[in-house]
Structure formats: C-alpha cells, structure tokens
Write a protein that holds these residues in place. Structure first.
Motif: not given
Length: 149
Positions: A37-43, A50-54, A98-101, A105-108
């Motif tokens: 998902l991150i690759q798709k939104l902000d490669a 990924v570090a921030l999300f973790s 489901i919402g994440a999929s 945008n990255i914020s959502f």
C-alpha cells in the motif's frame, strides 16, 4: 467468587487456534499488505514510511493492549469477560483493514492502520488472559505453548 477452571484438553486447542487466527493475518498485513500500500501511495518515501508506521503501531499497540486488558478484566456480560472484546476487536480490525485497502493517501492509511493496531490488541489481550483459566496443576503447559506460538 469461585475461580473458573477449564480442562487443558479444551484450553490448549483454544490457545493454539486463537493466536494462529490473528497471528497469520498480522504477519501478512505487516510484511506484504502495508509495504504494498505504501509503495502504491508514496514509493519514493516507502522505507521511512514503513518505519513510521511500525513505530506508531508499536506505541498504539502497547497502550491499547493495557487498556484492552483492563476493560476485559472488568467486563461482565452473558457472553463472558473476554468474548465481547475479541469479537468486537475482530470486527473493527476487519473494517480498518478494508479502510486501509481503500486509502488514497498516506494520512488516511496511517489512521486506519493505527485503528487496526488498537483493534488487534483488543483481540490479543483478552485472548492471552485465557491462561488464567488453566487448572492449577497445569499452569505451565499453556504458557509454554504461547511462547512457542
């Protein structure tokens, strides 16, 4: 109040199936779903995101785990102390993924991901509390199994 005790023949399968049912999807979502998902939104910023999300996920998980444990300890319902939290957490986790999929945008994505982390801990904390249901003569068996799983 009398302490509830569940025979190990019933408890051990629950302590294997329960963690396996959340751990499998958790591993898939962290190792495949989120990076994709991150690759798709902000490669270009994938690694730092990924570090921030973790990091955010670990903080939310630590706090929500304590809250979920306290809530499930205090709950009194006809379905028991733990089941409403496990079922509710599962439903909210499903909705958040489901919402994440569907995130555009990255914020959502971050918001839905943190809701998912909290919901997941509302499954995990009550499930781990099932260890208290082990009979006194078999307390070490479920603990050993959880360490292996």
């Amino acid at each position: 109040m009398k302490k509830i005790s569940i025979p190990l023949t019933r408890l051990v399968p629950g302590l294997i199936i329960g963690p396996a049912s959340w751990l499998g999807p958790y591993i898939v979502m962290n190792s495949l779903f989120l990076p994709s998902l991150i690759q798709k939104l902000d490669a270009p910023n994938k690694v730092s995101l990924v570090a921030l999300f973790s990091t955010c996920g670990m903080i939310v998980a630590a706090i929500s785990n304590m809250i979920a444990g306290a809530f499930s300890d205090k709950t009194k319902s006809k379905y028991g102390k733990r089941a409403p939290w496990i079922i509710g957490g599962s439903f909210i986790f499903m909705l958040s993924m489901i919402g994440a999929s569907l995130a555009s945008n990255i914020s959502f994505l971050l918001i839905t991901w943190m809701i998912g982390q909290a919901a997941l801990n509302f499954i995990v904390a009550p499930m781990v509390a099932w260890i208290d249901f082990a009979p006194e003569d078999g307390k070490g068996v479920p603990l050993l199994l959880l360490m292996v799983v």
